[in-house]
Design an enzyme around this catalytic site. Structure first.
Site, PDB file in Angstrom:
ATOM      1  N   LEU A 160       0.827  -1.208   0.000  1.00  0.00           N
ATOM      2  CA  LEU A 160       0.000   0.000   0.000  1.00  0.00           C
ATOM      3  C   LEU A 160       0.859   1.256   0.000  1.00  0.00           C
ATOM      4  O   LEU A 160       0.441   2.315  -0.410  1.00  0.00           O
ATOM      5  CB  LEU A 160      -0.901   0.023   1.231  1.00  0.00           C
ATOM      6  CG  LEU A 160      -1.986  -1.059   1.317  1.00  0.00           C
ATOM      7  CD1 LEU A 160      -2.586  -1.097   2.707  1.00  0.00           C
ATOM      8  CD2 LEU A 160      -3.064  -0.812   0.279  1.00  0.00           C
TER       9      LEU A 160
ATOM     10  N   GLY B 290       5.486   4.916   8.650  1.00  0.00           N
ATOM     11  CA  GLY B 290       6.498   5.562   9.482  1.00  0.00           C
ATOM     12  C   GLY B 290       7.766   4.738   9.633  1.00  0.00           C
ATOM     13  O   GLY B 290       8.845   5.290   9.726  1.00  0.00           O
ATOM     14  N   PHE B 291       7.648   3.423   9.649  1.00  0.00           N
ATOM     15  CA  PHE B 291       8.863   2.636   9.908  1.00  0.00           C
ATOM     16  C   PHE B 291       9.032   1.461   8.968  1.00  0.00           C
ATOM     17  O   PHE B 291       9.723   0.512   9.276  1.00  0.00           O
ATOM     18  CB  PHE B 291       8.884   2.162  11.362  1.00  0.00           C
ATOM     19  CG  PHE B 291       7.570   1.624  11.842  1.00  0.00           C
ATOM     20  CD1 PHE B 291       6.759   2.388  12.651  1.00  0.00           C
ATOM     21  CD2 PHE B 291       7.144   0.350  11.475  1.00  0.00           C
ATOM     22  CE1 PHE B 291       5.553   1.894  13.092  1.00  0.00           C
ATOM     23  CE2 PHE B 291       5.944  -0.132  11.922  1.00  0.00           C
ATOM     24  CZ  PHE B 291       5.140   0.639  12.727  1.00  0.00           C
ATOM     25  N   GLY B 292       8.401   1.529   7.829  1.00  0.00           N
ATOM     26  CA  GLY B 292       8.588   0.453   6.866  1.00  0.00           C
ATOM     27  C   GLY B 292       7.393   0.321   5.951  1.00  0.00           C
ATOM     28  O   GLY B 292       6.464   1.131   6.018  1.00  0.00           O
TER      29      GLY B 292
ATOM     30  N   VAL C  43       3.905  -0.985   4.092  1.00  0.00           N
ATOM     31  CA  VAL C  43       2.588  -1.392   4.568  1.00  0.00           C
ATOM     32  C   VAL C  43       1.929  -2.230   3.470  1.00  0.00           C
ATOM     33  O   VAL C  43       1.947  -1.848   2.297  1.00  0.00           O
ATOM     34  CB  VAL C  43       1.702  -0.161   4.859  1.00  0.00           C
ATOM     35  CG1 VAL C  43       0.355  -0.595   5.406  1.00  0.00           C
ATOM     36  CG2 VAL C  43       2.384   0.773   5.828  1.00  0.00           C
TER      37      VAL C  43
ATOM     38  N   LYS D  32       1.823  -3.578   8.780  1.00  0.00           N
ATOM     39  CA  LYS D  32       3.019  -2.730   8.775  1.00  0.00           C
ATOM     40  C   LYS D  32       4.216  -3.591   9.124  1.00  0.00           C
ATOM     41  O   LYS D  32       4.183  -4.332  10.106  1.00  0.00           O
ATOM     42  CB  LYS D  32       2.913  -1.636   9.839  1.00  0.00           C
ATOM     43  CG  LYS D  32       2.214  -0.399   9.385  1.00  0.00           C
ATOM     44  CD  LYS D  32       2.452   0.710  10.393  1.00  0.00           C
ATOM     45  CE  LYS D  32       1.573   1.893  10.057  1.00  0.00           C
ATOM     46  NZ  LYS D  32       1.802   3.001  11.001  1.00  0.00           N
TER      47      LYS D  32
ATOM     48  N   ASP E  80       2.098  14.318  14.688  1.00  0.00           N
ATOM     49  CA  ASP E  80       2.253  14.237  13.230  1.00  0.00           C
ATOM     50  C   ASP E  80       0.895  14.080  12.562  1.00  0.00           C
ATOM     51  O   ASP E  80       0.674  13.195  11.747  1.00  0.00           O
ATOM     52  CB  ASP E  80       3.192  13.094  12.846  1.00  0.00           C
ATOM     53  CG  ASP E  80       3.661  13.200  11.398  1.00  0.00           C
ATOM     54  OD1 ASP E  80       3.478  14.285  10.797  1.00  0.00           O
ATOM     55  OD2 ASP E  80       4.188  12.215  10.870  1.00  0.00           O
TER      56      ASP E  80
END
Ligand SMILES: *[C@@H]1O[C@H](CO)[C@@H](O)[C@H](O)[C@H]1NC(C)=O
Ligand SMILES: *[C@@H]1O[C@H](CO)[C@@H](O)[C@H](O)[C@H]1NC(C)=O
Ligand SMILES: *[C@@H]1O[C@H](CO)[C@@H](O)[C@H](O)[C@H]1NC(C)=O
Ligand SMILES: *[C@@H]1O[C@H](CO)[C@@H](O)[C@H](O)[C@H]1NC(C)=O
Ligand SMILES: *[C@@H]1O[C@H](CO)[C@@H](O)[C@H](O)[C@H]1NC(C)=O
Ligand SMILES: *[C@@H]1O[C@H](CO)[C@@H](O)[C@H](O)[C@H]1NC(C)=O
Length: 817
Positions: A510, A514-516, A518, A532, A628
């Site tokens: 997708l 934020g950290f990798g 999805v 995620k 954020d």
């Protein structure tokens, strides 16, 4: 809060207005020798209410009633001859010399009477400005005695100043009865009353069956109405003394028009008149949701609206008939897992509850909680106790006898309930300690292990969420408040997730979170998920991953995205509910998608985000600043409800702490407040700023970042400010929006500008934002917004660790301090 424009009411208005004669000199009083014919009316002295004859959509039935004079939608608040309509428009209202109000038909027969005959000498009937029709006796000295008042005989509406409740001496009761249908004022099946059994509580009944319970009064509100809060519009209370029990409310601003009504479907609503929109707006409603259905989960079953299914047994209890329970028939409720032994029993505290049915309860206003426990402990049929009044830390004693029923968990303003349990369940008292995470340990090498611990801890559904031991041995230290809560996340098998996501294939990807990456997936049972994945090389990612697990697993709100579980094998994964409509960002800034976002959807999104944010800031047990908030982090479900996601940058606050400094400024520049971007100071007001930007983007369909206008070089915020000062705010609205409610558009922009003001202190809180969005009150004028002119950061700031998200960059910048 949507405007309820009842078309029937409009119809009704036109139907009746043609009959209501326009008498030029409106009277508010009739005396013995005067009468009112159909076609004439009384108008209260201040012009607020009118008494006269009306019909619903059935013209052959004429009623005598009272309605708002100033409200342009015919809204009847009281009906005299509910069951005996006049067949023609030849009715007459008069006052008898004995002091009764009587309604006569064409033949002069009495079809309705107030039955207030007395030995009155000089009776008059008067319509007061409160909407109360009174019959009083005026003696020679000018003083008067009240013989009868319509406020004593409410129909379906409770006006300010009316009492709902019971006289404990005479037994006289005042309560609301619904209309039979929208065009038939005769008494329907639903009543809204104060139940005087045990400790008084407010209920809605259908016939003799309780449908909803607003709950007992806790000194501030009904226990089941967590949203009922002191407000600037009206005051309210439940009065309980030896003579009377009654609920009443008073308007604090006489120009404010508000009423409480039970409609013909048995829904209790408080609605307020919004002059600017010429319509009624919903302020509060009962039931709020399915969990308000009386006894939905049976005895010792608890309803949590954010859970699926909503019912589960309280900890220490198990379904009475598990087969029924498994097919979602909860009516038989739950039973104890360990039998009681009266002398040895203990009491376990359950927090965040709507207090159960008090119809078989006992209370004492002066006892404290400890005395309360002693009394309950001594009587073996006493099953639970709680404080009676929550004010000032709690006082009074409320005891429940017999099975405990109609329990729900509340997200905000829930109460503590102490339930009798077998001594063998004493570990429930300490379960919190057992689940305590050692997260106060500073984040470092062990962090991944900690994350693992979270997930592994309990690989079953959250069950003990609300349970707290009484002897709380709470930890102290930095932010431990935020971290010590227990976490139980379902664990997914890597194989399952791999199958669901087609082995993490590119087609299923997708985007980058934020950290990798999805991925989209479909579980075997058809449930769609978003997965995620923590990328291996992301140190930054690990931190955010931890944050995400920490916060989101504990947060439950319909405007926050829901974490379904995690997986820690070779890969570290978080599994969320899938949001079919992607992010707000992808809908709002795409030429084709944008067209599909109508005004009501946008306004729904604006309100939904506000509610989600309010929950983070103040309603959840933690105080969380998202840091954020941006269009890319707002996901949209099937029904386009917004869900805030990505808590990778979130911060938790403790107690009264309201702002903090950080060296690591994370967030997205075009949504960042000045004090945060420049000084690294963040508070809930930094989120409010981001929210304001988000609202402007939603209204205009344009990004703040990269906004260009031929006339000036301001960004979107600056553009909005310019238009506002020139009174041209409507031009801000996305040209692709075809039909809209101008008042809502203007209000949204105005509120957004209040949110993006330069000084954090000037910005409203999220609860104020929600109120402002939903009311018609005049709003304060916004001061100049922050950052409306700037296009780039001051040069001394340097960026580090840019983390990619699909459309806009979330960045971390180090500011020299
Ligand atoms: C009503 O009318 C009768 C006869 O016209 C008169 O005697 C009586 O005084 C009047 N009563 C009042 C209260 O005006
Ligand atoms: C009035 O009386 C007449 C004759 O007694 C009767 O036919 C008519 O139905 C009555 N009207 C009303 C409104 O009761
Ligand atoms: C007045 O009394 C009559 C006869 O007792 C009764 O039928 C009627 O319902 C009463 N009216 C009201 C409004 O209570
Ligand atoms: C009221 O209740 C009765 C009996 O319970 C039922 O037959 C009737 O349909 C109900 N009416 C409405 C309007 O719900
Ligand atoms: C309530 O509790 C107080 C203090 O224990 C006691 O003095 C009083 O009699 C109690 N009242 C009732 C009605 O039991
Ligand atoms: C316990 O309380 C109930 C309800 O107040 C009362 O009927 C019963 O007599 C009490 N039992 C004892 C042993 O005090």
């Amino acid at each position: 809060m949507r405007t309820i424009l009842s078309f029937f009411m409009i119809l009704l208005f036109y139907a009746s207005s043609s009959y209501v004669a326009q008498i030029s000199e409106a009277l508010d009083t009739i005396t013995v020798n005067q009468s009112i014919q159909d076609g004439e009316s009384l108008v209260s002295a201040g012009g607020t209410f009118e008494l006269g004859f009306f019909s619903t959509s059935v013209p052959s039935r004429r009623y005598l009633g009272i309605w708002y004079k100033k409200v342009t939608i015919m809204t009847v608040v009281w009906v005299a001859n509910r069951v005996t309509p006049l067949a023609d428009s030849l009715g007459t209202l008069k006052v008898t010399s004995l002091g009764s109000l009587v309604l006569l038909n064409a033949n002069g027969s009495e079809i309705w009477s107030s039955n207030s005959s007395t030995d009155a000498r000089n009776p008059v009937a008067q319509l007061l400005d409160s909407g109360n029709l009174v019959v009083k006796d005026v003696d020679g000295t000018g003083s008067s005695i009240l013989w009868w008042q319509s406020f004593d005989y409410p129909t379906d509406t409770l006006l300010a100043g009316m009492k709902m409740g019971r006289n404990r001496k005479t037994g006289f009761e005042r309560y609301l009865t619904s209309w039979k249908s929208i065009d038939d004022p005769s008494p329907g099946n639903f009543t809204h009353k104060i139940d005087p059994n045990g400790f008084p509580q407010s209920i809605v009944k259908q016939g003799s069956v309780v449908k909803f319970r607003l709950g007992p009064w806790n000194g501030v509100r009904y226990s089941g109405m967590p949203n009922l809060d002191p407000n600037p519009y009206y005051s309210y209370e439940l009065l309980l003394d030896d003579d009377e029990i009654y609920y009443h409310y008073e308007l604090l601003d006489s120009s404010f028009i508000s009423r409480l009504v039970i409609n013909s479907n048995g829904i209790v609503q408080r609605v307020t008149w919004i002059d600017r929109m010429q319509g009624w707006t919903l302020y509060l409603t009962i039931p709020k949701d399915n969990c308000d259905t009386y006894a939905l989960c049976g005895a010792y079953g608890s309803c949590t609206i954010d859970e699926s299914p909503v019912c589960r047994c309280l900890t220490g209890f198990t379904p009475r008939y598990s087969q029924e329970w498994d097919i979602l028939d909860w009516s038989n409720g739950c039973v104890r897992t360990a039998p009681l032994d009266c002398g040895k029993d203990i009491f376990v505290k359950y927090s965040g509850m709507k207090l159960p049915d008090t119809s078989s309860s006992w209370f004492n206003k002066s006892m404290n909680l400890q005395e309360c426990e002693e009394v309950c402990k001594k009587n073996c049929s006493c099953m639970a106790y709680s404080n009676l009044d929550i004010r000032g830390g709690g006082s009074g004693c409320l005891l429940w006898f017999g099975e405990i029923i109609d329990i729900r968990e509340l997200n905000i303003n829930g109460q503590d309930l102490y339930i009798r349990m077998a001594a063998s369940e004493s570990d429930l008292l300490h379960s919190k300690q057992k689940l305590l995470m050692g997260l106060a340990v500073s984040f470092g090498v062990f962090s991944l292990c900690l994350v693992l611990t979270f997930c592994i801890l309990k690989n079953k559904r959250k069950k003990k969420k609300h349970l707290e031991g009484k002897d709380d041995g709470s930890e102290s230290g930095d932010n431990s408040e935020c971290q010590k809560e227990d976490l139980e996340l379902p664990v997914f098998d890597l194989g399952t997730v791999a199958i669901a996501t087609n082995n993490f294939s590119e087609e299923n990807k997708l985007g980058e979170g934020g950290f990798g990456p999805v991925y989209k997936g479909v579980l075997e049972d058809g449930q769609e998920i978003a997965v995620k994945k923590l990328s291996n090389d992301s140190r930054q990612g690990l931190h955010e991953f931890k944050n995400e697990v920490l916060y989101i697993a504990k947060l439950q709100h319909r405007n926050l995205v829901k974490l379904l579980g995690c997986c820690i094998q070779e890969e570290v994964l978080l599994i969320y509910e899938f949001m079919p409509n992607n992010s707000l960002d992808s809908c709002l800034f795409d030429q084709n998608q944008r067209k599909l976002l109508g005004w009501s959807t946008r306004f729904g999104i604006i309100n939904g985000i506000a509610r989600g944010l309010l929950y983070l800031h103040q309603d959840s047990r933690l105080r969380i600043i998202h840091r954020d908030l941006k269009a890319g982090n707002i996901l949209l479900d099937n029904a386009m409800n917004p869900k805030i996601s990505d808590f990778g940058s979130a911060k938790c606050f403790v107690g009264d702490e309201t702002e903090a400094n950080t060296i690591r400024v994370v967030g997205t520049y075009s949504y960042m407040s000045p004090e945060y971007a420049i000084d690294g100071v963040f508070s809930v007001k930094s989120d409010v700023f981001s929210y304001g930007v988000l609202v402007l983007e939603t209204v205009s369909g344009k990004r703040n970042r990269g906004f260009r206008h031929p006339d000036h070089c301001h960004n979107l915020v600056g553009h909005a400010w310019r238009l506002f000062t020139e009174d041209r705010s409507m031009e801000q609205l996305d040209e692709l929006v075809e039909s809209y409610n101008a008042a809502e558009v203007l209000r949204s922009i105005h509120v957004a500008l209040l949110c993006v003001q330069q000084c954090p202190e000037d910005r409203p809180s999220m609860s104020a934002v929600i109120l402002m969005l939903g009311s018609a009150d005049e709003l304060p004028l916004p001061k100049e917004p922050g950052f409306y002119n700037e296009r780039k950061l001051p040069p001394e700031h340097t960026f580090s660790h840019p983390v990619h998200s699909p459309n806009e960059i979330t960045m971390t910048l180090l500011s020299p301090r």
